[in-house]
Design a protein around this motif. Structure first.
Motif, PDB file in Angstrom:
ATOM      1  N   ILE A   1       0.901  -1.100  -0.276  1.00 17.73           N
ATOM      2  CA  ILE A   1      -0.090   0.001  -0.096  1.00 17.73           C
ATOM      3  C   ILE A   1       0.899   1.334  -0.010  1.00 17.73           C
ATOM      4  O   ILE A   1       1.705   1.331   0.883  1.00 17.73           O
ATOM      5  CB  ILE A   1      -0.917  -0.015   1.202  1.00 17.73           C
ATOM      6  CG1 ILE A   1      -1.747   1.265   1.083  1.00 17.73           C
ATOM      7  CG2 ILE A   1      -0.412  -0.106   2.604  1.00 17.73           C
ATOM      8  CD1 ILE A   1      -2.898   1.308   2.086  1.00 17.73           C
ATOM      9  N   TRP A   2       0.848   1.952  -1.139  1.00 20.48           N
ATOM     10  CA  TRP A   2       1.580   3.373  -1.307  1.00 20.48           C
ATOM     11  C   TRP A   2       0.834   4.416  -1.713  1.00 20.48           C
ATOM     12  O   TRP A   2      -0.200   4.058  -2.438  1.00 20.48           O
ATOM     13  CB  TRP A   2       2.719   3.071  -2.325  1.00 20.48           C
ATOM     14  CG  TRP A   2       3.928   1.938  -1.816  1.00 20.48           C
ATOM     15  CD1 TRP A   2       3.826   0.509  -1.743  1.00 20.48           C
ATOM     16  CD2 TRP A   2       5.028   2.317  -0.941  1.00 20.48           C
ATOM     17  NE1 TRP A   2       5.006  -0.028  -1.176  1.00 20.48           N
ATOM     18  CE2 TRP A   2       5.680   1.322  -0.477  1.00 20.48           C
ATOM     19  CE3 TRP A   2       5.567   3.504  -0.365  1.00 20.48           C
ATOM     20  CZ2 TRP A   2       6.851   1.212   0.039  1.00 20.48           C
ATOM     21  CZ3 TRP A   2       6.637   3.549   0.180  1.00 20.48           C
ATOM     22  CH2 TRP A   2       7.459   2.351   0.564  1.00 20.48           C
ATOM     23  N   GLY A   3       1.147   5.456  -1.136  1.00 17.21           N
ATOM     24  CA  GLY A   3       0.372   6.731  -1.872  1.00 17.21           C
ATOM     25  C   GLY A   3       1.595   7.756  -2.210  1.00 17.21           C
ATOM     26  O   GLY A   3       2.418   7.986  -1.536  1.00 17.21           O
ATOM     27  N   LEU A   4       1.110   8.239  -3.208  1.00 17.72           N
ATOM     28  CA  LEU A   4       1.926   9.341  -4.218  1.00 17.72           C
ATOM     29  C   LEU A   4       1.207  10.935  -3.738  1.00 17.72           C
ATOM     30  O   LEU A   4       0.131  10.945  -4.552  1.00 17.72           O
ATOM     31  CB  LEU A   4       2.065   9.205  -5.481  1.00 17.72           C
ATOM     32  CG  LEU A   4       3.040  10.164  -6.126  1.00 17.72           C
ATOM     33  CD1 LEU A   4       4.203  10.396  -5.444  1.00 17.72           C
ATOM     34  CD2 LEU A   4       3.135   9.925  -7.754  1.00 17.72           C
ATOM     35  N   ASP A   5       1.653  11.574  -2.698  1.00 17.20           N
ATOM     36  CA  ASP A   5       1.012  12.794  -2.532  1.00 17.20           C
ATOM     37  C   ASP A   5       1.448  13.777  -3.453  1.00 17.20           C
ATOM     38  O   ASP A   5       2.460  14.467  -3.418  1.00 17.20           O
ATOM     39  CB  ASP A   5       1.455  13.335  -1.238  1.00 17.20           C
ATOM     40  CG  ASP A   5       0.363  14.622  -0.691  1.00 17.20           C
ATOM     41  OD1 ASP A   5      -0.075  15.211  -1.456  1.00 17.20           O
ATOM     42  OD2 ASP A   5       0.369  14.912   0.572  1.00 17.20           O
TER      43      ASP A   5
ATOM     44  N   ALA B   1      -7.969   7.876  -5.604  1.00 20.52           N
ATOM     45  CA  ALA B   1      -7.330   8.974  -4.821  1.00 20.52           C
ATOM     46  C   ALA B   1      -7.833   8.874  -3.385  1.00 20.52           C
ATOM     47  O   ALA B   1      -8.847   8.392  -2.986  1.00 20.52           O
ATOM     48  CB  ALA B   1      -7.723  10.251  -5.490  1.00 20.52           C
ATOM     49  N   SER B   2      -7.098   9.380  -2.405  1.00 23.36           N
ATOM     50  CA  SER B   2      -7.164   9.453  -1.048  1.00 23.36           C
ATOM     51  C   SER B   2      -6.817  10.571  -0.502  1.00 23.36           C
ATOM     52  O   SER B   2      -6.173  11.691  -1.080  1.00 23.36           O
ATOM     53  CB  SER B   2      -6.655   8.126  -0.265  1.00 23.36           C
ATOM     54  OG  SER B   2      -5.214   8.056  -0.427  1.00 23.36           O
ATOM     55  N   GLY B   3      -6.927  10.970   0.857  1.00 24.33           N
ATOM     56  CA  GLY B   3      -6.601  12.343   1.379  1.00 24.33           C
ATOM     57  C   GLY B   3      -7.827  13.320   1.616  1.00 24.33           C
ATOM     58  O   GLY B   3      -8.746  13.023   0.691  1.00 24.33           O
TER      59      GLY B   3
ATOM     60  N   LEU C   1      -2.761   9.661  -4.647  1.00 24.77           N
ATOM     61  CA  LEU C   1      -2.887   8.609  -5.642  1.00 24.77           C
ATOM     62  C   LEU C   1      -2.199   7.647  -4.941  1.00 24.77           C
ATOM     63  O   LEU C   1      -1.320   7.350  -4.338  1.00 24.77           O
ATOM     64  CB  LEU C   1      -1.861   8.803  -6.885  1.00 24.77           C
ATOM     65  CG  LEU C   1      -2.434  10.153  -7.880  1.00 24.77           C
ATOM     66  CD1 LEU C   1      -1.164  10.495  -8.877  1.00 24.77           C
ATOM     67  CD2 LEU C   1      -3.514   9.961  -8.627  1.00 24.77           C
ATOM     68  N   LYS C   2      -3.323   6.642  -4.855  1.00 22.00           N
ATOM     69  CA  LYS C   2      -3.413   5.392  -4.173  1.00 22.00           C
ATOM     70  C   LYS C   2      -2.895   3.958  -4.975  1.00 22.00           C
ATOM     71  O   LYS C   2      -3.673   3.896  -5.864  1.00 22.00           O
ATOM     72  CB  LYS C   2      -4.558   5.182  -3.421  1.00 22.00           C
ATOM     73  CG  LYS C   2      -4.701   3.990  -2.369  1.00 22.00           C
ATOM     74  CD  LYS C   2      -6.022   4.161  -1.729  1.00 22.00           C
ATOM     75  CE  LYS C   2      -6.263   3.203  -0.866  1.00 22.00           C
ATOM     76  NZ  LYS C   2      -7.815   3.152  -0.239  1.00 22.00           N
TER      77      LYS C   2
END
Length: 326
Positions: A235-239, A262-264, A270-271
């Motif tokens: 699980i990775w997120g690119l802010d 998307a999350s946040g 980007l999730k």
């Protein structure tokens, strides 16, 4: 179920949750979900919950200090809670990863003040972080653990794991309409049996490194943008700091056959949550599609991509039309 049981066990009505938390859409879960869109006067119940800052919410400041003060000061205005509920990695909140030290301090405070610790592992459990439970790395021993989503292998199933001393329910005190789904139980057993396969476990770590390496290179290629990469395991997120930019990338990626989410708080992260057993070539293909989509939105030339070996597996897979990274 966890909130209901915690309140009954401790005979208290208050609960502590955290900023950017997401715990679901049922009435009780909405009360401990942080996003403002769920906190209107007519949607959900929001009584008896205090939201405190999650790890990293105030930069370098250790936010567990605030919880300690609120619990120990009888004039803090916060009643002694029945439970603290948290995600070790906030999924919908923007892939915020709590440090082991912070999580351990939260557990210590719960023990000191006779407060139950509930871990929501619905999204980041079931192997998503590399271990089966997301809290194993920090060495936590929560009082309750919520599991669902992938535990059912695509079929509806949710579990509440309870320390025996916390189970004060009498027969019939907690029931539900959708119970005894035998097919989901069979699917869950098949999912759990993967953990008897050492290659499955090591494969999660290998794919995690592939994700981290490729996404890190994208951050470096766009260093002027001040983006941030966060995550662990699969699980990775690119802010990307902009919900508008994230939406453009998601829409273009979809046109190219790639599903992203998307999350946040502003949908600015980007999730990336591919299947734990996704073939390496398919993972690389998805990452290349993402890179091309991102570069197109940024009006950059397409980056060179590592060649894929034309095996029988890849030839057969190429007949499909889309893939999923989230």
């Amino acid at each position: 179920a966890a909130l209901k049981l915690a309140k009954q066990h401790r005979e208290r009505s208050h609960v502590v949750a955290f900023t950017n938390a997401y715990h679901g859409h049922s009435l009780g879960s909405l009360s401990v979900t942080g996003n403002q869109s769920y906190h209107s006067e007519y949607y959900g119940s929001h009584n008896n919950v205090s939201f405190l800052p999650y790890d990293g919410y105030l930069g370098e400041f250790d936010t567990s200090i605030l919880l300690e003060k609120m619990l120990s000061d009888r004039s803090s205005g916060m009643p002694l809670p029945a439970a603290v509920v948290l995600e070790t990695i906030q999924g919908e909140g923007g892939i915020h990863v709590a440090s082991d030290e912070w999580l351990q301090r939260i557990q210590t405070l719960c023990r000191q003040h006779d407060v139950l610790l509930i871990i929501d592992d619905i999204q980041v459990g079931n192997g998503r972080t590399g271990e089966f439970f997301s809290f194993e790395k920090a060495g936590l021993t929560p009082d309750m653990v919520c599991l669902s989503k992938s535990i059912g292998g695509g079929l509806p199933l949710s579990l509440l794991l309870i320390r025996p001393e916390c189970d004060v329910w009498q027969p019939g005190q907690h029931t539900g309409t959708f119970r005894g789904n035998n097919l989901a139980f069979v699917a869950a057993e098949a999912v759990l049996n993967h953990w008897n396969d050492a290659s499955f476990i090591s494969g999660i770590q290998d794919r995690s490194e592939t994700l981290r390496t490729h996404l890190s290179s994208i951050v470096l290629e766009n260093s002027e943008e001040n983006w941030e990469l966060r995550g662990r395991g699969m699980i990775w997120g690119l802010d990307v700091r902009s919900g508008e930019l994230a939406r453009k990338v998601i829409d273009l990626a979809f046109q190219n056959g790639l599903l992203l989410e998307a999350s946040g708080s502003e949908d600015e992260v980007l999730k990336f949550m591919p299947a734990l057993n996704i073939p390496e070539y398919l993972l690389l293909q998805g990452l290349n599609l993402f890179r091309d989509s991102l570069n197109a939105v940024l009006l950059k030339p397409a980056a060179s991509k590592p060649a894929l070996v034309p095996t029988k597996e890849t030839r057969n897979a190429s007949q499909g039309s889309s893939m999923v990274l989230s």
